[in-house]
Design an enzyme around this catalytic site. Sequence first.
Site, PDB file in Angstrom:
ATOM      1  N   LEU A 189      60.657  34.946  20.986  1.00  0.00           N
ATOM      2  CA  LEU A 189      59.930  33.718  21.230  1.00  0.00           C
ATOM      3  C   LEU A 189      60.244  32.709  20.134  1.00  0.00           C
ATOM      4  CD1 LEU A 189      56.464  35.188  22.182  1.00  0.00           C
ATOM      5  CD2 LEU A 189      58.329  34.529  23.658  1.00  0.00           C
ATOM      6  N   SER A 190      60.250  31.466  20.529  1.00  0.00           N
ATOM      7  CA  SER A 190      60.536  30.441  19.538  1.00  0.00           C
ATOM      8  C   SER A 190      59.362  30.321  18.569  1.00  0.00           C
ATOM      9  CB  SER A 190      60.800  29.103  20.219  1.00  0.00           C
ATOM     10  OG  SER A 190      59.747  28.810  21.106  1.00  0.00           O
ATOM     11  N   LYS A 191      58.168  30.460  19.131  1.00  0.00           N
ATOM     12  CA  LYS A 191      57.010  30.494  18.250  1.00  0.00           C
ATOM     13  C   LYS A 191      56.835  31.929  17.796  1.00  0.00           C
ATOM     14  CE  LYS A 191      54.271  27.137  20.728  1.00  0.00           C
ATOM     15  NZ  LYS A 191      53.279  27.097  21.786  1.00  0.00           N
ATOM     16  N   ARG A 192      56.869  32.143  16.535  1.00  0.00           N
ATOM     17  CA  ARG A 192      56.608  33.500  16.070  1.00  0.00           C
ATOM     18  C   ARG A 192      55.098  33.661  16.074  1.00  0.00           C
ATOM     19  NH1 ARG A 192      58.466  34.109  10.703  1.00  0.00           N
ATOM     20  NH2 ARG A 192      57.850  31.946  10.453  1.00  0.00           N
ATOM     21  N   ASP A 193      54.574  33.995  17.233  1.00  0.00           N
ATOM     22  CA  ASP A 193      53.130  33.881  17.447  1.00  0.00           C
ATOM     23  C   ASP A 193      52.276  34.623  16.429  1.00  0.00           C
ATOM     24  OD1 ASP A 193      53.410  35.727  20.576  1.00  0.00           O
ATOM     25  OD2 ASP A 193      54.425  35.912  18.669  1.00  0.00           O
TER      26      ASP A 193
END
Length: 471
Positions: free
Chosen positions: A246-250
């Site tokens: 994911l682009s957001k490293r949640d």
Amino acid sequence: MTKDTRTRFAPSPTGFLHVGGVRTALFAWLVARQNNGKFILRLEDTDQAREVEGSAEHVLKSLKALGLNYNEGPDIGGEFAPYKQSERLDVYKQWAQKLIDSGRAYADPYSREELQQFREQAQAEKKPFLYRNHRPENPPAWDGSQPLRFKSDPKPYQWHDEVMGDLSTGSEVIDDFILIKSDGFPTYNFAHIVDDAEMHISHVIRGQEFISSQPNYLNLYEALEIEPPVLATMPHIMAATGGKKLSKRDGAKDILDYTKSGYLSEALVSFIATLGWNDGTEQEVFTTDELIAKFSLDRVHKSGAQFDDKRLEWVNGQFIRKLDIGKLYELSTDFWPNVGSDADTEYKQKVLALAQDRMKTLNDLRQFGYFFVDPPVNMELIDSNKQVSKLSPERRAELIQQAHDALQNSEFTPEAIQETLNQLLETTGEKPGILFSLIRIYTTWAAFSPQLNDTLALLGKETVLRRLQQV
RNA sequence: GGUCCCAUCGUCUAAUGGUUAGGACAUCAGGUUUUCAUCCUGGCAAUAGGAGUUCGAUUCUCCUUGGGAUCACCA
């Protein structure tokens, strides 16, 4: 006599507080609260190079936003102040002197380059690098310009960790490590042990990055003649979900981003607590009080968990639905659309009463601009509606006119409106899916809205009739 | 690579020798006689693989595989 419970959260001010850090802080906080103990915040700012401007304030703000209040800390002081390691340098010097006096610490004569050579040499020989194999025979007197190094006493260790269970290692992992750096600051390895002892910390709850250093800490505790605290190691929270990156490293997202996007602190707390912990029942959502009553370190999982945004959303919705309107109103202050920010309290609370059941985050309030001002006409909504788009413009106009006339004579309570709308179905011969959708679109110009009769009643007769004549 | 730790549905997890392996999120289907949501009903979906111990293994042991952590004058 049992020791008082004193737990601590000891972040270094090198960035924002993410979910993993919050969980560690939360569990330490819970242990303190459930034992009527104290929760201490200590800033581990011993690395000047990595320090990030403003991050200490950010961490304090994050903890406060989540309700993880501390009894002692850098901004509020306490019995063992200061709570900032950079202000405790003399404390570490004193403890270091004890080690020097007992022959358990010595000045490190090597340069970084020399050390690097030792490492490469060991690697070339396929042997693990151990500093203690290079201990100088006659180390120079420590004058503060060299690093001060701990003289370890290699031996096997076995110890208990509240989360990980019984752990053990051989003597090969024990090595000499630096206590005081050449800039005069202590390393984490030294400072945290000194401070935990000085501050009478009973439980050290921290992330798994420290577990492999634990035997070395045990070695240092012995040299310092300190009784080690209760140890608990938290597994890491995974950053990515599934196989796809994911682009957001949640998992690494700033916790304040969540509160800013309308997540309730108690929902965040419940969600994060159940990431790697549960009470053994089928309960999915916990109030903070329930957490304090039910939490236990030995039920924390040893394996890491992944962060699931969808589940957080669901938990948040659960908490929003349980709130009474007054409380919901209080929490929603920053989440109204601009056009509604000046509206009066009573009206806003009525909007909340309608919206509460459909909200996942407080941010969902932003879409309710049409409750405050006439929304811009958007014919796209007509065209994209499967049923309504089939109507000819003439028929549409006709239906809207009929709706207008019928509603004009309605008493405009939710019940009366429903009655009027039902009659309208008969007189027009249209299906609810068409007629109601049409009225809903013309009065709100939104993709969706709460129940039609309630929405119209809240909007008021004047507004509804005006909007029906708008096009 | 050395050392340590871990392994149940896609995800969070329950079940520590005997269950048709349970719940929740997500997803799919249906209902709540307007949309979205809420709520309700139902479906799909897991013990990483292999040995062993046992009358019986998700559960105990070993191996393999996979994952994580660590090996700094960072924390």
